[in-house]
Design an enzyme around this catalytic site. Sequence first.
Site, mmCIF file in Angstrom:
data_model
loop_
_atom_site.group_PDB
_atom_site.id
_atom_site.type_symbol
_atom_site.label_atom_id
_atom_site.label_comp_id
_atom_site.label_asym_id
_atom_site.label_seq_id
_atom_site.Cartn_x
_atom_site.Cartn_y
_atom_site.Cartn_z
ATOM 1 N N GLU A 208 0.515 -1.620 0.185
ATOM 2 C CA GLU A 208 -0.134 -0.109 -0.019
ATOM 3 C C GLU A 208 0.899 1.531 0.020
ATOM 4 O O GLU A 208 1.949 1.035 0.721
ATOM 5 C CB GLU A 208 -1.117 0.236 1.151
ATOM 6 N N LYS A 210 2.678 4.430 1.238
ATOM 7 C CA LYS A 210 1.652 4.602 3.019
ATOM 8 C C LYS A 210 2.140 6.546 2.809
ATOM 9 O O LYS A 210 3.204 6.761 2.362
ATOM 10 C CB LYS A 210 3.593 4.765 3.295
ATOM 11 N N ARG A 230 -4.201 8.985 16.427
ATOM 12 C CA ARG A 230 -3.654 7.679 16.895
ATOM 13 C C ARG A 230 -3.192 8.097 18.224
ATOM 14 O O ARG A 230 -2.934 6.620 18.713
ATOM 15 C CB ARG A 230 -2.587 8.013 15.972
ATOM 16 N N GLU A 259 -5.847 7.615 6.879
ATOM 17 C CA GLU A 259 -5.004 8.741 6.863
ATOM 18 C C GLU A 259 -5.213 10.362 6.121
ATOM 19 O O GLU A 259 -5.872 9.670 5.361
ATOM 20 C CB GLU A 259 -3.559 8.137 6.431
ATOM 21 N N PHE A 299 -7.470 2.595 4.586
ATOM 22 C CA PHE A 299 -6.841 1.102 4.405
ATOM 23 C C PHE A 299 -7.591 0.203 5.318
ATOM 24 O O PHE A 299 -7.299 -1.019 4.626
ATOM 25 C CB PHE A 299 -5.015 1.424 4.474
ATOM 26 N N ARG A 375 3.385 -3.043 17.611
ATOM 27 C CA ARG A 375 3.631 -3.046 16.878
ATOM 28 C C ARG A 375 4.256 -4.587 15.982
ATOM 29 O O ARG A 375 5.107 -5.309 16.381
ATOM 30 C CB ARG A 375 4.916 -1.942 17.040
ATOM 31 N N LYS A 381 7.047 -1.255 7.191
ATOM 32 C CA LYS A 381 6.756 0.266 6.299
ATOM 33 C C LYS A 381 8.418 0.016 5.857
ATOM 34 O O LYS A 381 9.400 -0.719 6.265
ATOM 35 C CB LYS A 381 6.937 1.619 7.164
#
Length: 508
Positions: A208, A210, A230, A259, A299, A375, A381
Amino acid sequence: MLLAEVARVSREVAETSARSRKTALLAELFAAAPPEEAGLVISYLSGRLPQGRPGIGWRALAPEVEPAAAPTLTVSAVDAAVTELAAARGTGVQAERRRILDALLGAATGPEQRFLRSLLSGEVRQGALDAVALEGVAAAAGVPAAELRRAAMLDGSLPRVAAAVLADGAAALRGVTLRVGRPVQPMLANTATSVAGALAALGPCAVEEKLDGIRVQVHRDGDDVRVYTRSLDDITGRLPEVAQLARALPGERFILDGEVIGQAPDGRPVPFQEVASRVGSRVDVEAARRTLPVVPYFFDVLAAGDEVLLDLPVRERYAALAALVPEESRVRRLVVEDAQEQVAAAEEFWTETLRRGHEGVMVKALDSTYAAGRRGKHWLKVKPVHTLDLVVLAVERGHGRRTGLLSNLHLGARAADGSFAMLGKTFKGLTDEMLRWQTDRLRELAVEDDGYTVRVRPELVVEIAYDGLQRSPRYPAGVALRFARVLRHRPDKSADEADTVETVLGGG
């Protein structure tokens, strides 16, 4: 519960490096705390105030106040005083705050005063952060830590869940679920050094774009729409465009993850700092909306209708997202079923993403569930440069053309004991606008000033690019960043989300 007990455990936790000992100390304290005060005890040991920062600077805390001879101050009394401090407004507010503060400190013994000053200034850093506190609660309540962790993530508040489980045991966990209108901590990603490496690690995946914007979680229940950051702050009023789009979607109840970015007239994204300023708390929303309209892209979907989707794999969640959100409002993605055969296509997608002005890609395993607040290793990423999210520990006053500004940043990563390990300094990469912004923000966070270096509460996160690490006996981790430069300030991130020393030493 007496504050003296909390201050004692805070001190003992700070003096031990063994995680098992920290957990045992906290478990003993939590087991002894009355259920109605358990949430406060956990918040205080984690260095948080339920009311948020009451606007008390280090100068207000500096004057000496005669301490009490014996401990009588309770945790509930502290909470009442902080509520008064936070509520003080209008004419004579400084005198009123001084009265409340003097009364609070005067009711505290010497050790309690030291703890209160640390708590009110945001300087409680003894390693009793959420992870260790959670283990202490689990031990005190006799429940599995993994189940408590999931409940805390779904609820969004460890103190609230801890108070319930300490009162009612494991039965309290069964009632905790994802609810529309109550934000959940977002899933985060680890770092990969290349697209090919990420594909090799994950197998079938989605690649995807970012986006370089503000992470948002959008909740809709009928006409009621809430937008959270967040860090779970409600910013609905600052993003009317997002609420408007959410109300236009076909579903009546849902939770979306996405986002928000700003776009120039040619469709390219604007720098993150401009978007962050656009959603600032002191901004005239309507004026800002005319100057810089923002656009949400989604997303993920965490709930739709009455169905919680967290435990469904990415593949199925994306199908649910596609049924709810039109393509033009979804983040662009490429599905990779065969990592070996499609690596060239994935790398071309990465190249095109960078060409479009975005900061990299996210690679997500198609069979991965949504690990709220974690995480996870199933989201990776990939960016074109080495970057770290670090915390500002102090800042040096500028000179020359930067006279009057706070310039050279002292940067730290999170250590295992909850403190921060300094990795170096930098002023490179800071534009004039960024310098002015960070000067204002760091003055708000100042706790000590010797005229040259201003020590600050470790709250401001900055994204740093660097060329590598070099050995350095000057710093506690034994390494320093090479050619560090500031990419952007990250006011949308909390210090608990900064990178760890372990991540730095492991190369991401």
